[in-house]
Design a protein around this motif. Sequence first.
Motif, PDB file in Angstrom:
ATOM      1  N   ARG A  36       0.816  -1.221   0.000  1.00 33.30           N
ATOM      2  CA  ARG A  36       0.000   0.000   0.000  1.00 33.30           C
ATOM      3  C   ARG A  36       0.853   1.276   0.000  1.00 33.30           C
ATOM      4  N   GLN A  37       2.104   1.161   0.465  1.00 35.31           N
ATOM      5  CA  GLN A  37       2.885   2.374   0.701  1.00 35.31           C
ATOM      6  C   GLN A  37       4.063   2.569  -0.245  1.00 35.31           C
ATOM      7  N   ARG A  38       4.602   1.477  -0.821  1.00 37.03           N
ATOM      8  CA  ARG A  38       5.814   1.598  -1.623  1.00 37.03           C
ATOM      9  C   ARG A  38       5.667   0.876  -2.952  1.00 37.03           C
ATOM     10  N   LYS A  39       6.339   1.355  -3.978  1.00 39.63           N
ATOM     11  CA  LYS A  39       6.238   0.786  -5.313  1.00 39.63           C
ATOM     12  C   LYS A  39       6.832  -0.623  -5.349  1.00 39.63           C
ATOM     13  N   TYR A  40       6.062  -1.536  -5.919  1.00 43.79           N
ATOM     14  CA  TYR A  40       6.480  -2.936  -6.059  1.00 43.79           C
ATOM     15  C   TYR A  40       7.683  -3.012  -6.987  1.00 43.79           C
ATOM     16  N   LYS A  41       8.739  -3.723  -6.561  1.00 45.15           N
ATOM     17  CA  LYS A  41       9.970  -3.820  -7.334  1.00 45.15           C
ATOM     18  C   LYS A  41      10.142  -5.191  -7.969  1.00 45.15           C
ATOM     19  N   TYR A  42      10.158  -6.227  -7.140  1.00 45.37           N
ATOM     20  CA  TYR A  42      10.360  -7.592  -7.644  1.00 45.37           C
ATOM     21  C   TYR A  42       9.474  -8.577  -6.891  1.00 45.37           C
ATOM     22  N   GLY A  43       9.047  -9.613  -7.609  1.00 41.45           N
ATOM     23  CA  GLY A  43       8.452 -10.771  -6.962  1.00 41.45           C
ATOM     24  C   GLY A  43       9.525 -11.833  -6.784  1.00 41.45           C
ATOM     25  N   SER A  44       9.359 -12.681  -5.792  1.00 42.04           N
ATOM     26  CA  SER A  44      10.331 -13.733  -5.513  1.00 42.04           C
ATOM     27  C   SER A  44       9.720 -15.089  -5.849  1.00 42.04           C
ATOM     28  N   PHE A  45      10.368 -15.832  -6.744  1.00 45.23           N
ATOM     29  CA  PHE A  45       9.846 -17.106  -7.223  1.00 45.23           C
ATOM     30  C   PHE A  45      10.894 -18.196  -7.067  1.00 45.23           C
ATOM     31  N   THR A  46      10.464 -19.375  -6.622  1.00 43.42           N
ATOM     32  CA  THR A  46      11.404 -20.469  -6.366  1.00 43.42           C
ATOM     33  C   THR A  46      10.917 -21.774  -7.002  1.00 43.42           C
ATOM     34  N   ILE A  47      11.888 -22.626  -7.302  1.00 39.58           N
ATOM     35  CA  ILE A  47      11.568 -23.988  -7.734  1.00 39.58           C
ATOM     36  C   ILE A  47      12.743 -24.887  -7.383  1.00 39.58           C
ATOM     37  N   ARG A  48      12.453 -26.094  -6.954  1.00 36.22           N
ATOM     38  CA  ARG A  48      13.489 -27.053  -6.566  1.00 36.22           C
ATOM     39  C   ARG A  48      13.956 -27.836  -7.789  1.00 36.22           C
ATOM     40  N   PHE A  49      15.219 -28.263  -7.749  1.00 32.44           N
ATOM     41  CA  PHE A  49      15.726 -29.054  -8.867  1.00 32.44           C
ATOM     42  C   PHE A  49      14.930 -30.335  -9.068  1.00 32.44           C
ATOM     43  N   ASP A  50      14.479 -30.947  -7.970  1.00 34.71           N
ATOM     44  CA  ASP A  50      13.674 -32.177  -8.094  1.00 34.71           C
ATOM     45  C   ASP A  50      12.389 -31.904  -8.870  1.00 34.71           C
ATOM     46  N   ASP A  51      11.814 -30.717  -8.687  1.00 33.29           N
ATOM     47  CA  ASP A  51      10.577 -30.383  -9.397  1.00 33.29           C
ATOM     48  C   ASP A  51      10.836 -30.075 -10.867  1.00 33.29           C
ATOM     49  N   LEU A  52      12.063 -29.722 -11.202  1.00 38.27           N
ATOM     50  CA  LEU A  52      12.408 -29.495 -12.606  1.00 38.27           C
ATOM     51  C   LEU A  52      12.625 -30.796 -13.364  1.00 38.27           C
ATOM     52  N   ARG A  53      12.615 -31.904 -12.631  1.00 41.70           N
ATOM     53  CA  ARG A  53      12.845 -33.207 -13.265  1.00 41.70           C
ATOM     54  C   ARG A  53      11.530 -33.920 -13.562  1.00 41.70           C
ATOM     55  N   THR A  54      10.403 -33.276 -13.233  1.00 41.11           N
ATOM     56  CA  THR A  54       9.113 -33.933 -13.432  1.00 41.11           C
ATOM     57  C   THR A  54       8.371 -33.308 -14.602  1.00 41.11           C
TER      58      THR A  54
END
Length: 230
Positions: free
Chosen positions: A212-230
Motif C-alpha cells: 500500500r505504501q511503496r512501489k512494487y519492485k520484484y516478486g520472488s519465485f522459487t523452484i526445486r531441482f527435483d521439481d524441474l525433473r518432473t
Amino acid sequence: MVSDVKLVDVVSDEKTANQIAELLTDIAGDLSDRRGGHIPDEIVQSIILKTYTSVESVRTTFAKVGHRFVVVNEAGDVIGTVLVAKEPDTVLAKNSMTPFCPAAAGEVPPNLHSIFNLAVRRDYRRRGVARRLFQSLGWKFRSNFSGEGVWARSEPPDHEVFCHLGFSHVAEYDEYFEPGVSCPSSFDRIERFNDQFMCSCPRSEYHRMLWRQRKYKYGSFTIRFDDLRT
C-alpha cells in the motif's frame, strides 16, 4: 527446431557472448515506458542496458559468478538464455552498484541459486524454450549446483510467466522501492501501479502494508531441482 541447452564459456566464445548481449538488450528494451513497459525510459537507458545486458556484463561482470546457459536453433543462433549463480545464497544483480554479493540472513530463500538475464527471442516464445532451459538444470546440469533449486527476482509483469513454468511465488521475499521512486508516465501514483500487478498469492500483513505504501519492485519465485525433473 531447437537444439540442446548448452553451458557456454562466454569469456572464450566471443561470438556467443555477442549474441547473448544482443538478445538481452533487445528484450530489455520492452521494459521501457515508451514501449509499453513498466520502467521509466531513463532507467532502462542509463542502468539496465549499460549494466545488465551489455557484452561487458556478459563476458566480465557476471562470468565469474554465474553459469551461462543458452538454447540455439538449427542455424546456431542464440534464441534463449539464462544466468545461474554458481553458488547458492548469492544475489545476482542486487542493484546497479552491486552486480553480485552474498545474501544477507533472511534476504533471500535459503540454499537456492539466483537466476538472472532470462530471455527468449520473441519469435520462439510459447514454444517451450524457457521450460527446456530450466528442465536442463534439473537433469543435464544438476551436478553443477550444490543448492536445492533456483530463485528468481521477477519483474512485476512476469508473475504468470514464472507460475506457468512451475515456480512458486514466495511473497515474504518480495522487494519494494524506497519512498520517492518515480513511476512510469502512464501511472499517476504508486497505488495505481501496484494495483495492476496485485496477485492472490498469500502475503503477510507487513507485506500488505508495503504494497500500500511503496512501489512494487520484484516478486520472488522459487523452484526445486527435483521439481524441474518432473
